[in-house]
Scaffold this motif. Structure first.
Motif, PDB file in Angstrom:
ATOM      1  N   LEU A   1       0.832  -1.199   0.000  1.00  0.00           N
ATOM      2  CA  LEU A   1       0.000   0.000   0.000  1.00  0.00           C
ATOM      3  C   LEU A   1       0.869   1.253   0.000  1.00  0.00           C
ATOM      4  CD1 LEU A   1      -2.829   1.221   0.154  1.00  0.00           C
ATOM      5  CD2 LEU A   1      -2.737   0.953   2.642  1.00  0.00           C
ATOM      6  N   ARG A   2       1.919   1.247   0.766  1.00  0.00           N
ATOM      7  CA  ARG A   2       2.851   2.386   0.775  1.00  0.00           C
ATOM      8  C   ARG A   2       3.433   2.637  -0.617  1.00  0.00           C
ATOM      9  NH1 ARG A   2       8.494   1.149   3.414  1.00  0.00           N
ATOM     10  NH2 ARG A   2       8.428  -0.222   1.583  1.00  0.00           N
ATOM     11  N   ASN A   3       3.855   1.559  -1.256  1.00  0.00           N
ATOM     12  CA  ASN A   3       4.535   1.692  -2.548  1.00  0.00           C
ATOM     13  C   ASN A   3       3.602   2.095  -3.673  1.00  0.00           C
ATOM     14  OD1 ASN A   3       6.698   0.773  -1.070  1.00  0.00           O
ATOM     15  ND2 ASN A   3       6.708  -1.284  -1.966  1.00  0.00           N
TER      16      ASN A   3
ATOM     17  N   LEU B   1      -5.241 -10.587   7.243  1.00  0.00           N
ATOM     18  CA  LEU B   1      -5.184  -9.781   8.462  1.00  0.00           C
ATOM     19  C   LEU B   1      -5.083  -8.296   8.131  1.00  0.00           C
ATOM     20  CD1 LEU B   1      -3.205 -10.729  11.645  1.00  0.00           C
ATOM     21  CD2 LEU B   1      -3.199  -8.372  10.816  1.00  0.00           C
ATOM     22  N   VAL B   2      -4.213  -7.952   7.191  1.00  0.00           N
ATOM     23  CA  VAL B   2      -4.070  -6.545   6.808  1.00  0.00           C
ATOM     24  C   VAL B   2      -5.350  -6.036   6.160  1.00  0.00           C
ATOM     25  CG1 VAL B   2      -2.801  -4.955   5.306  1.00  0.00           C
ATOM     26  CG2 VAL B   2      -1.560  -6.692   6.609  1.00  0.00           C
ATOM     27  N   SER B   3      -6.019  -6.869   5.374  1.00  0.00           N
ATOM     28  CA  SER B   3      -7.278  -6.469   4.744  1.00  0.00           C
ATOM     29  C   SER B   3      -8.346  -6.191   5.791  1.00  0.00           C
ATOM     30  CB  SER B   3      -7.756  -7.561   3.782  1.00  0.00           C
ATOM     31  OG  SER B   3      -6.845  -7.753   2.730  1.00  0.00           O
ATOM     32  N   SER B   4      -8.467  -7.073   6.782  1.00  0.00           N
ATOM     33  CA  SER B   4      -9.447  -6.862   7.850  1.00  0.00           C
ATOM     34  C   SER B   4      -9.132  -5.615   8.655  1.00  0.00           C
ATOM     35  CB  SER B   4      -9.474  -8.084   8.775  1.00  0.00           C
ATOM     36  OG  SER B   4      -9.905  -9.237   8.099  1.00  0.00           O
ATOM     37  N   ALA B   5      -7.846  -5.326   8.787  1.00  0.00           N
ATOM     38  CA  ALA B   5      -7.432  -4.168   9.570  1.00  0.00           C
ATOM     39  C   ALA B   5      -7.895  -2.849   8.954  1.00  0.00           C
ATOM     40  CB  ALA B   5      -5.912  -4.167   9.730  1.00  0.00           C
ATOM     41  N   LEU B   6      -8.156  -2.818   7.653  1.00  0.00           N
ATOM     42  CA  LEU B   6      -8.662  -1.605   7.015  1.00  0.00           C
ATOM     43  C   LEU B   6     -10.007  -1.196   7.607  1.00  0.00           C
ATOM     44  CD1 LEU B   6      -7.829  -2.335   3.261  1.00  0.00           C
ATOM     45  CD2 LEU B   6      -6.661  -0.730   4.780  1.00  0.00           C
TER      46      LEU B   6
ATOM     47  N   ASP C   1      -4.677  -3.145  15.502  1.00  0.00           N
ATOM     48  CA  ASP C   1      -4.617  -3.653  16.874  1.00  0.00           C
ATOM     49  C   ASP C   1      -5.751  -4.646  17.140  1.00  0.00           C
ATOM     50  OD1 ASP C   1      -3.594  -3.058  19.864  1.00  0.00           O
ATOM     51  OD2 ASP C   1      -5.773  -3.126  19.863  1.00  0.00           O
ATOM     52  N   GLU C   2      -6.976  -4.251  16.820  1.00  0.00           N
ATOM     53  CA  GLU C   2      -8.131  -5.118  17.083  1.00  0.00           C
ATOM     54  C   GLU C   2      -8.109  -6.366  16.216  1.00  0.00           C
ATOM     55  OE1 GLU C   2     -10.459  -4.974  19.443  1.00  0.00           O
ATOM     56  OE2 GLU C   2      -9.215  -3.341  20.229  1.00  0.00           O
ATOM     57  N   THR C   3      -7.620  -6.255  15.000  1.00  0.00           N
ATOM     58  CA  THR C   3      -7.583  -7.412  14.116  1.00  0.00           C
ATOM     59  C   THR C   3      -6.589  -8.455  14.608  1.00  0.00           C
ATOM     60  OG1 THR C   3      -8.186  -6.016  12.228  1.00  0.00           O
ATOM     61  CG2 THR C   3      -7.243  -8.162  11.730  1.00  0.00           C
ATOM     62  N   VAL C   4      -5.418  -8.021  15.046  1.00  0.00           N
ATOM     63  CA  VAL C   4      -4.450  -8.956  15.608  1.00  0.00           C
ATOM     64  C   VAL C   4      -5.059  -9.670  16.810  1.00  0.00           C
ATOM     65  CG1 VAL C   4      -2.239  -9.158  16.817  1.00  0.00           C
ATOM     66  CG2 VAL C   4      -2.424  -7.732  14.768  1.00  0.00           C
ATOM     67  N   LYS C   5      -5.712  -8.934  17.669  1.00  0.00           N
ATOM     68  CA  LYS C   5      -6.333  -9.539  18.851  1.00  0.00           C
ATOM     69  C   LYS C   5      -7.421 -10.530  18.460  1.00  0.00           C
ATOM     70  CE  LYS C   5      -5.361  -5.619  21.907  1.00  0.00           C
ATOM     71  NZ  LYS C   5      -5.936  -4.465  22.644  1.00  0.00           N
ATOM     72  N   LYS C   6      -8.151 -10.231  17.391  1.00  0.00           N
ATOM     73  CA  LYS C   6      -9.209 -11.132  16.928  1.00  0.00           C
ATOM     74  C   LYS C   6      -8.621 -12.462  16.455  1.00  0.00           C
ATOM     75  CE  LYS C   6     -12.362  -9.258  14.385  1.00  0.00           C
ATOM     76  NZ  LYS C   6     -13.079  -8.668  13.210  1.00  0.00           N
ATOM     77  N   PHE C   7      -7.540 -12.385  15.678  1.00  0.00           N
ATOM     78  CA  PHE C   7      -6.903 -13.616  15.211  1.00  0.00           C
ATOM     79  C   PHE C   7      -6.318 -14.402  16.378  1.00  0.00           C
ATOM     80  CE2 PHE C   7      -7.290 -11.814  11.017  1.00  0.00           C
ATOM     81  CZ  PHE C   7      -7.310 -12.912  10.161  1.00  0.00           C
ATOM     82  N   LEU C   8      -5.724 -13.714  17.327  1.00  0.00           N
ATOM     83  CA  LEU C   8      -5.172 -14.394  18.501  1.00  0.00           C
ATOM     84  C   LEU C   8      -6.266 -15.087  19.312  1.00  0.00           C
ATOM     85  CD1 LEU C   8      -2.559 -11.767  19.725  1.00  0.00           C
ATOM     86  CD2 LEU C   8      -2.052 -14.099  18.973  1.00  0.00           C
TER      87      LEU C   8
END
Length: 242
Positions: free
Chosen positions: A13-15, A217-222, A227-234
């Motif tokens: 996304l940055r690039n 994970l990155v897609s869900s994070a959008l 932070d919340e997405t990582v916690k959801k997967f964990l």
């Protein structure tokens, strides 16, 4: 069982605009603060997402496990030894592919890995892992090379469209994990994993150490925040294994 977050697509996304944001290193910090055990990145020859300078910044920043995915080129061997990550995962790489399309053809690469690649890491503390399909022959050859670990390619399972196909792939992954464990290698897994297919995987496949998740994970994070997405997967991983 650990969650390692692949931050390649933050760099993608940055690039896309050639700007300095979003910064994959800042994303790595957030992922670790949210409970991820480490970070995965793939430094490709064409630098389509992660850049060389990102790698060195990640080494300085990441507190947990750092997994350097790479093709076994001389350039990558040199960089990885200089960076000295916790783990190097050797993967096949094709310029035309959108993402890694399958595991290493171990019969094809065996002699080169035996004579050139594995000796390069003999004088380091870097853990070696080979990205393989859950095939008996490939796993046995990985063990014969002396690899510390394998990463089971879960893409075929993730892309299965019928229950019968999914169950068949889960069976293959289970058998592959058991074989690798019995041969003395750590068992990691990754590719195509998401909220929906993660639970059956961790409930079925034994001996899993590192689970690598990136694009989903990155897609869900959008939508939900990193932070919340990582916690959801964990939470999914912890609930499924308790």
């Amino acid at each position: 069982m650990q969650l390692l977050v692949n931050i390649d697509h933050v760099a993608t996304l940055r690039n896309a605009r050639g700007e300095g944001y979003p910064d994959p290193v800042e994303a790595a910090k957030i992922c670790e603060q949210a409970g991820a055990s480490g970070i995965v990145f793939h430094l490709r020859k064409d630098r389509r997402h992660i850049k060389t300078e990102d790698v060195y910044r990640l080494k300085e920043t990441v507190k947990g496990d750092l997994d350097f995915e790479m093709a076994a080129t001389e350039e990558m061997l040199t960089i990885s030894k200089d960076v000295n990550p916790k783990l190097v995962t050797l993967v096949p790489e094709s310029r035309e592919e959108l993402t890694t399309e399958g595991g290493l053809d171990m019969e094809k690469v065996f002699e080169d890995f035996r004579d050139r690649v594995f000796p390069a890491y003999a004088d380091t503390d870097i853990t070696t892992s080979l990205f393989v399909d859950p095939n008996e022959k490939d796993i046995e050859l990985a063990a014969k090379l002396g690899s510390d670990a394998i990463e089971l390619h879960t893409g075929t399972y993730a892309n299965a469209t019928t229950e019968a196909d999914r169950n068949h792939e889960l069976k293959r992954l289970k058998e592959g994990a058991e074989l690798a464990h019995n041969l003395g290698m750590k068992v990691n897994a990754g590719h195509g994993l998401n909220i929906d297919n993660l639970i059956p995987l961790v409930e079925t496949v034994p001996h899993l150490n590192d689970i690598s998740i990136g694009h989903a994970l990155v897609s869900s994070a959008l939508f939900d925040g990193l932070d919340e997405t990582v916690k959801k997967f964990l939470l999914i991983m912890n609930t499924a294994t308790n």
